[in-house]
Design an enzyme around this catalytic site. Structure first.
Site, mmCIF file in Angstrom:
data_model
loop_
_atom_site.group_PDB
_atom_site.id
_atom_site.type_symbol
_atom_site.label_atom_id
_atom_site.label_comp_id
_atom_site.label_asym_id
_atom_site.label_seq_id
_atom_site.Cartn_x
_atom_site.Cartn_y
_atom_site.Cartn_z
ATOM 1 N N GLY A 206 0.842 -1.206 0.000
ATOM 2 C CA GLY A 206 0.000 0.000 0.000
ATOM 3 C C GLY A 206 0.872 1.249 0.000
ATOM 4 N N GLY B 81 6.364 -2.195 3.104
ATOM 5 C CA GLY B 81 6.020 -2.620 4.462
ATOM 6 C C GLY B 81 6.453 -4.055 4.711
ATOM 7 N N THR C 44 5.141 2.727 5.960
ATOM 8 C CA THR C 44 3.745 2.409 6.247
ATOM 9 C C THR C 44 3.158 3.439 7.203
ATOM 10 O OG1 THR C 44 2.169 0.905 7.307
ATOM 11 C CG2 THR C 44 4.410 0.722 8.053
ATOM 12 N N ASP D 87 1.092 2.550 9.211
ATOM 13 C CA ASP D 87 0.761 1.767 10.408
ATOM 14 C C ASP D 87 1.856 1.858 11.481
ATOM 15 O OD1 ASP D 87 -1.295 1.032 8.735
ATOM 16 O OD2 ASP D 87 -0.550 -0.992 8.360
ATOM 17 N N ARG E 241 -4.131 -1.623 10.637
ATOM 18 C CA ARG E 241 -4.208 -3.088 10.753
ATOM 19 C C ARG E 241 -4.251 -3.490 12.219
ATOM 20 N NH1 ARG E 241 -3.602 -5.046 5.509
ATOM 21 N NH2 ARG E 241 -1.993 -3.972 4.332
ATOM 22 N N GLU F 294 -8.903 0.226 13.481
ATOM 23 C CA GLU F 294 -9.659 -0.775 12.698
ATOM 24 C C GLU F 294 -9.394 -2.203 13.162
ATOM 25 O OE1 GLU F 294 -8.414 -0.594 8.585
ATOM 26 O OE2 GLU F 294 -6.345 -1.146 9.056
ATOM 27 N N HIS G 208 -8.778 5.552 3.341
ATOM 28 C CA HIS G 208 -7.579 5.845 2.555
ATOM 29 C C HIS G 208 -7.200 7.320 2.517
ATOM 30 C CE1 HIS G 208 -8.562 1.768 1.319
ATOM 31 N NE2 HIS G 208 -7.293 1.650 1.004
ATOM 32 N N GLN H 288 -6.213 8.753 4.894
ATOM 33 C CA GLN H 288 -5.021 8.776 5.751
ATOM 34 C C GLN H 288 -3.735 8.486 4.974
ATOM 35 O OE1 GLN H 288 -6.391 6.664 9.766
ATOM 36 N NE2 GLN H 288 -7.539 6.005 7.977
HETATM 37 O O1 F6P Z 1 -0.902 -1.111 5.747
HETATM 38 C C1 F6P Z 1 -1.436 0.110 5.339
HETATM 39 C C2 F6P Z 1 -2.934 0.064 5.271
HETATM 40 O O2 F6P Z 1 -3.393 1.350 4.916
HETATM 41 C C3 F6P Z 1 -3.620 -0.433 6.540
HETATM 42 O O3 F6P Z 1 -3.646 0.542 7.560
HETATM 43 C C4 F6P Z 1 -4.971 -0.814 6.006
HETATM 44 O O4 F6P Z 1 -5.596 -1.782 6.805
HETATM 45 C C5 F6P Z 1 -4.630 -1.381 4.653
HETATM 46 O O5 F6P Z 1 -3.383 -0.849 4.284
HETATM 47 C C6 F6P Z 1 -5.630 -1.088 3.589
HETATM 48 O O6 F6P Z 1 -5.239 -1.782 2.454
HETATM 49 P P1 F6P Z 1 -5.900 -1.599 1.016
HETATM 50 O O7 F6P Z 1 -5.289 -0.341 0.416
HETATM 51 O O8 F6P Z 1 -5.503 -2.808 0.296
HETATM 52 O O9 F6P Z 1 -7.374 -1.441 1.215
#
Ligand code: F6P
Length: 367
Positions: A17, A120, A143, A145, A189, A240, A290, A292
Site C-alpha cells: 500500500g 512494508g 507504512t 501503520d 491493521r 480498525e 484511505h 489517511q
Molecule cells: O498497511 C497500510 C494500510 O493502509 C492499513 O492501515 C490498512 O488496513 C490497509 O493498508 C488497507 O489496504 P488496502 O489499500 O488494500 O485497502
C-alpha cells in the site's frame, strides 16, 4: 565521492500500500546515486509486478525532480504481486506460481547490481526471500501503520497522524454542537499506533487500540459520565484492528492472493451503533480510510524519507545488503532483513505514550 565499489546500476521499487513520502525516498535514492556515486538508476514499475514482467524505466535527475512534496509513488505499487506465490494480474483464484527465478533473471538481464525495495512487512519479507536467491537487496520501511520492527518510526506515519488529528479537530466542533458521541475509525491493521498518536493529537476522550483489551460497559460509562459532568459530547477514536467483545474483527473483505488476506474496516460503525443503543447519547461514525494515506507528506516525513533513501543507497554501494535501513533514536541504522521480516512492532500497553495519555484523562475503555 568516488564510487570504488562494483555497484554501477541500481533498481528501485515501491511495493504494498502506498503512503506519503515514497517519492521523497525515490528522489533521495536516485539523487544520491547520481550525485555521490555516479550510478545509473532504474525504476521498476508497480512493485514486484514490474520485476516479474521486466517493466523498468530509467530514472535520471529530471525524472525525480519536483517529486519531494508529491504523495503516492511515481513508480506505481502493487500489494498483490508476490514473486514466490504469483497469481497473474486479472486471474484471481488461479494456482499461485513461484516466479522468483524469473525475477532473478530479469534483475540480471537489466544489468542491475542492487535492488532497493521500499515497502512494508510484506514487501520486506519478499525482499529477504529474493536476497536468499542471490539478489543484493536493501529495504526501506514504509507504512502509515508504524508497525515495522527494527525502526522506531516509519515515514508516512507522521503525515497520517496529522490527517487523523485534523479530522478529529473538525469532528470536535460538530460533536459539541449536536451533543454527540463521535466515533472516528483509523487504519493501522493490528497495530494501534495511528489511533493512539492521532487520537492523542486530537484530544480523544476514549481511544481503543488492539493492544489494550476494553470493556463495552466502561466505554458506555465514560460517555455517560462525561454527559453528566456537562460535557455532552465525546470523541472516541478506534483502531480498525480492535476486536469485538466476543472476539474476531469487523472485516471489510476477505481476499486471496495477497500478503494480508483480511481487509479490516467498519468497527467504528459497529461501535457507534452500540453507543447509540446503550446510552442516551446520540452517536455517529466516521471511517477515515484511505484519506489517511493520501496527499503531500509532512515536513517530518519528507526529511525522514530523504535520510532513509540516502542511507539505503550508501548501504547498497558499500555492499551491505539483505538489510533494512531504519531510524533508531536519532540515527539511521541498518538491520538484517531477517530480523524484520514477518514480525510486527506493537504499542506497549504499559509504555510512556499510553501512560501520558491516561494521565491527561484519556480512557482506553479498560479501567
Ligand atoms: O498497511 C497500510 C494500510 O493502509 C492499513 O492501515 C490498512 O488496513 C490497509 O493498508 C488497507 O489496504 P488496502 O489499500 O488494500 O485497502
Amino acid at each position: 565521492m568516488a564510487n570504488e565499489s562494483r555497484v554501477r546500476r541500481i533498481g528501485v521499487l515501491t511495493g504494498g500500500g502506498d503512503c506519503p513520502g515514497l517519492n521523497a525516498v525515490i528522489r533521495a535514492v536516485v539523487k544520491t546515486g547520481i550525485f555521490e556515486y555516479g550510478l545509473e538508476a532504474f525504476g521498476i514499475l508497480d512493485g514486484y509486478e514490474g520485476l516479474v514482467h521486466n517493466r523498468m524505466i530509467p530514472l535520471d535527475e529530471s525524472a525525480v525532480s519536483g517529486i519531494l512534496t508529491v504523495g503516492g509513488t511515481i513508480l506505481g505499487s502493487s500489494n498483490t504481486a508476490h514473486p514466490f506465490k504469483y497469481v497473474p494480474h486479472g486471474q484471481k483464484g488461479a494456482e499461485p506460481q513461484d516466479v522468483s527465478d524469473q525475477c532473478v533473471e530479469n534483475f540480471r538481464s537489466a544489468g542491475l547490481d542492487v535492488l532497493i525495495c521500499i515497502g512494508g512487512d510484506g514487501t520486506l519479507s519478499i525482499a529477504h526471500g529474493l536476497a536468499e536467491k542471490g539478489i543484493p537487496v536493501v529495504g526501506v520501511p514504509k507504512t502509515i501503520d508504524n508497525d515495522i520492527c527494527g525502526t522506531d518510526v516509519t515515514f508516512g506515519f507522521d503525515t497520517a497522524v496529522q490527517i487523523v488529528g485534523e479530522a478529529i479537530d473538525r469532528l470536535h466542533t460538530t460533536a459539541m454542537s449536536h451533543h454527540r458521541a463521535m466515533v472516528i475509525e483509523t487504519m493501522g491493521r493490528y497495530a494501534g499506533w495511528l489511533a493512539l498518536v492521532g487520537g492523542m493529537a486530537g484530544g480523544g476522550d476514549i481511544i481503543l487500540i488492539p493492544e489494550i483489551p476494553y470493556k463495552m460497559e466502561r466505554v458506555f460509562d465514560v460517555v455517560e459520565e462525561r454527559s453528566k459532568r456537562g460535557k455532552r459530547f465525546s470523541i472516541i477514536v478506534v483502531a480498525e484492528g480492535v476486536q469485538l467483545p466476543g472476539g474476531g474483527y469487523v472485516i471489510r473483505q476477505e481476499v486471496a492472493d495477497t500478503h494480508h488476506k483480511t481487509r479490516l474496516g467498519g468497527v467504528g460503525v459497529w461501535l457507534a451503533k452500540e453507543i447509540d443503543t446503550a446510552t442516551p447519547v446520540e452517536s455517529r461514525a466516521v471511517v477515515l480510510g484511505h484519506v489517511q494515506r493520501g496527499g503531500t507528506p509532512t515536513a517530518y516525513d519528507r526529511v525522514l524519507a530523504t535520510r532513509l533513501g540516502h542511507a539505503a543507497m550508501v548501504q547498497a554501494v558499500e555492499g551491505n545488503t539483505d538489510v533494512m535501513v531504519g531510524r533508531q533514536g536519532t540515527r539511521i541504522v541498518a538491520v538484517p532483513l531477517l530480523d524484520v521480516a514477518d514480525r510486527q512492532r506493537l504499542v506497549d500497553p504499559d509504555g510512556q505514550i499510553v501512560r501520558a495519555a491516561r494521565a491527561v484523562g484519556t480512557s482506553f475503555g479498560d479501567e
